[in-house]
Design an enzyme around this catalytic site. Structure first.
Site, PDB file in Angstrom:
ATOM      1  N   PHE A  26      -5.889   4.943   0.862  1.00  0.00           N
ATOM      2  CA  PHE A  26      -4.808   3.915   0.524  1.00  0.00           C
ATOM      3  C   PHE A  26      -5.049   3.454  -0.829  1.00  0.00           C
ATOM      4  CE2 PHE A  26      -5.623   3.857   5.335  1.00  0.00           C
ATOM      5  CZ  PHE A  26      -4.181   3.913   5.816  1.00  0.00           C
ATOM      6  N   TYR A  48       0.870  -1.210   0.118  1.00  0.00           N
ATOM      7  CA  TYR A  48       0.030   0.017   0.040  1.00  0.00           C
ATOM      8  C   TYR A  48       0.813   1.331  -0.055  1.00  0.00           C
ATOM      9  CZ  TYR A  48       1.093   0.594   4.884  1.00  0.00           C
ATOM     10  OH  TYR A  48       1.808   0.808   6.032  1.00  0.00           O
ATOM     11  N   TYR A 107      -7.824   6.934  12.628  1.00  0.00           N
ATOM     12  CA  TYR A 107      -7.248   7.070  14.015  1.00  0.00           C
ATOM     13  C   TYR A 107      -8.126   8.444  14.769  1.00  0.00           C
ATOM     14  CZ  TYR A 107      -3.714   4.132  12.349  1.00  0.00           C
ATOM     15  OH  TYR A 107      -2.843   3.147  11.928  1.00  0.00           O
ATOM     16  N   PHE A 150       1.826   9.553   4.060  1.00  0.00           N
ATOM     17  CA  PHE A 150       2.406   9.210   5.193  1.00  0.00           C
ATOM     18  C   PHE A 150       3.034   7.956   5.678  1.00  0.00           C
ATOM     19  CE2 PHE A 150      -2.012   7.915   5.249  1.00  0.00           C
ATOM     20  CZ  PHE A 150      -1.975   6.543   5.832  1.00  0.00           C
ATOM     21  N   ASP A 151       2.753   7.183   4.785  1.00  0.00           N
ATOM     22  CA  ASP A 151       3.394   5.872   5.092  1.00  0.00           C
ATOM     23  C   ASP A 151       3.279   4.976   3.679  1.00  0.00           C
ATOM     24  OD1 ASP A 151       4.542   3.647   6.143  1.00  0.00           O
ATOM     25  OD2 ASP A 151       2.682   2.724   7.268  1.00  0.00           O
ATOM     26  N   ILE A 182      -6.756  -0.677  11.395  1.00  0.00           N
ATOM     27  CA  ILE A 182      -7.944   0.181  11.646  1.00  0.00           C
ATOM     28  C   ILE A 182      -9.233  -0.222  10.848  1.00  0.00           C
ATOM     29  CG2 ILE A 182      -6.660   2.331  11.911  1.00  0.00           C
ATOM     30  CD1 ILE A 182      -7.126   2.874   9.040  1.00  0.00           C
TER      31      ILE A 182
END
Length: 565
Positions: A237, A164, A220, A174-175, A194
């Site tokens: 994502f 992802y 979150y 962010f990731d 999540i």
């Protein structure tokens, strides 16, 4: 709508330019609008935005979310902001930049606030919208691409591996699993990720690429996560499903190609040679026997390969092609293989069986044609000439007598050819044709030979062309019945009591011609006869006399008695 908001903005700007009097309403300057705007901010939506606040009169800054290091979050249209901002944020797109000019009566009026905003101040807000969501929002998914075939989709309790890229709604990353060079692995629907991700991954196929948009309350929420995910952030994502299986999955086998005739199938204890391509479920290759130009060879059911393959290799025919899918609990499990097989990977093997055998297998002989008249058959010590084709069991031709000027000649039982071929050539009539299958322990064994792979089963097509009967090992001549008794007078053709080499040769050749005796075939006749003569000529004077023949006969008899003792 976007159009009406833009029109309203232009009308306000026009009013300001035409009238030098006080502002009557909010003035909106949409000076940076993104090309793609799937959603506009509306009443009751939550928004997250950055802003710089300045006074219209002198441009002096009075507040800034940038300076505080945190975006501002609020619900719009419900009076939680000054009226001018409530109106000014309506219809905004994520990543849109606006300049919102708010007159005093829609801001802090004639009183001002907190010693920061003076009375009757016109305020200007430069706003960048970062996020929009609503309490009624659900997880959104959109398939970007899908594999051509999809026999199974991800369900709760499945174990999945996926890659992802994660971004905020404004596009800020962010990731990414790619940056770590490994997939993210979870049991789906078990709360390991999540809630929105657990939901968004359901129904995906291996190889599918999907966009998953998750509202903050399914991500979150108010706390955010670390320094990369701010509070109340919508997450986006882009996911690629790499692998999925269920802990209850078994090994599956799909027959791709089966031979028309299958006289025997593999069982535990057989030794098999096969080619394979190994891939993961997304099609990524991890190994191939074809690249090494060498089959994979193993005993079946003995634990020499992963348990899933040990199971799937049973019940195969020679020449069969199968696709074998092995879940990780029947492969390399959670550990994988360093730099080759990831943790918990499903493995797919496309195999082609070249041959198999059992260490107890005999040579198999099938007579294809036999002449009606067959008065003499081949046996040990015979010299034969034969035609052959030698192939692997997949039909690959290795050698053929047709490639040479003349067919080969050999002596049976003299270790001139491999044992399996020697056995296959025995008991044949001239003109007979056979098919002979030689397992490697009767062929070239584990070492193979030049042009013959290790542990290969060989297939021979044979035809016997000529047959010359032989004599037992250690003999140069044998009588085909009772020899002359006494022998010397028969040898002494001219009756002069001595037999020179010429006379001895004439005698032996006469016995052969009249069918009373046989010389060892495959060796020069004169050399054999000379050796026989020298063996009888005890004193090497060039002739045989009765005493030498008698002495030799007594010596042979004595040696026979010693052997019997």
């Amino acid at each position: 709508s976007l159009l009406s908001s833009a029109l309203l903005s232009l009308l306000h700007v026009a009013a300001v330019r035409c009238s030098p009097g006080p502002l009557l309403d909010v003035v909106i300057d949409r000076y940076d609008i993104p090309r793609w705007c799937p959603r506009e901010a509306q009443t009751e939506d939550f928004v997250r935005y950055h802003f710089n606040g300045t006074f219209y009169a002198d441009g002096k800054k009075f507040d800034s979310s940038h300076d505080r290091g945190a975006a501002f979050i609020s619900q719009i249209g419900l009076g939680r902001l000054i009226t001018g901002m409530d109106r000014g944020l309506q219809g905004m797109c994520v990543n849109e930049r606006r300049r919102i000019t708010v007159p005093p009566h829609l801001a802090y009026g004639s009183i001002g606030t907190g010693g920061v905003i003076p009375a009757d101040a016109v305020l200007v807000f430069d706003v960048l919208l970062l996020d929009i969501w609503n309490t009624e929002d659900k997880v959104q998914t959109r398939t970007l691409s899908k594999a051509a075939s999809c026999s199974r989709t991800a369900a709760a309790s499945d174990f999945i591996r996926y890659h992802y890229n994660g971004t905020l709604l404004c596009g800020k990353p962010f990731d990414s699993s790619y940056s770590r060079n490994r997939t993210y692995n979870i049991y789906l629907g078990q709360g390991e990720v999540i809630k929105g991700m657990d939901e968004g991954l359901l129904g995906m196929c291996v190889g599918e690429r999907r966009l998953i948009i998750i509202p903050p309350f399914l991500a979150y929420g108010e706390k955010g996560y670390g320094t990369m995910i701010p509070p109340q952030a919508t997450l986006v994502f882009e996911v690629v499903m790499v692998d999925l299986f269920n802990p209850k999955d078994n090994v599956t086998v799909e027959v791709k190609e089966a031979p028309e005739v299958c006289t025997r199938r593999t069982v535990v204890g057989d030794y098999i040679r096969y080619h394979y391509n190994g891939t993961f479920q997304d099609g990524t290759a991890f190994d191939s026997s074809y690249q090494r130009n060498s089959t994979y060879n193993t005993y079946i059911g003995k634990g020499y390969v992963i348990s899933g393959m040990d199971k799937a290799l049973q019940g195969l025919c020679m020449g069969e092609k199968r696709r074998i899918t092995v879940p990780p609990h029947f492969a390399y499990g959670e550990n994988g293989v360093e730099n080759l097989i990831p943790s918990s990977a499903v493995l797919i093997f496309d195999i082609h069986v070249i041959d198999f055998h059992n260490p107890n297998d005999p040579v198999q002989i099938k007579v294809i044609y036999k002449p009606e008249e067959c008065n003499m058959t081949s046996e040990a010590d015979d010299v034969i000439q034969y035609r052959y084709n030698c192939s692997l069991m997949d039909g690959t031709l290795l050698y053929s007598s047709d490639h040479y000027d003349s067919a080969p000649i050999t002596t049976l039982g003299a270790n001139k050819v491999i044992q399996g071929l020697d056995d296959g050539l025995r008991g044949m009539c001239v003109g007979e044709r056979r098919e002979v299958v030689v397992p490697p322990h009767w062929g070239h064994g584990e070492g193979g030979a030049r042009g013959v792979p290790s542990s290969a089963v060989l297939f021979f097509e044979l035809e016997l062309l000529e047959l010359t009967k032989g004599v037992p090992e250690g003999y140069m001549f044998v009588w085909l019945g009772d020899g002359p008794d006494p022998l010397f007078p028969a040898m002494d053709l001219n009756g002069d009591k001595e037999v020179p080499l010429e006379e001895f040769t004439e005698f032996i050749m006469l016995q052969v011609k009249e069918g009373r005796g046989r010389l060892r075939p495959g060796i020069d006749v004169h050399s054999i006869i000379k050796d026989m003569f020298n063996n009888q000529d005890r004193n090497s004077d060039g002739k045989i006399v009765p005493d030498e023949l008698k002495l030799k006969a007594d010596e042979d008899s004595e040696n026979t008695r010693r052997d019997e003792l």
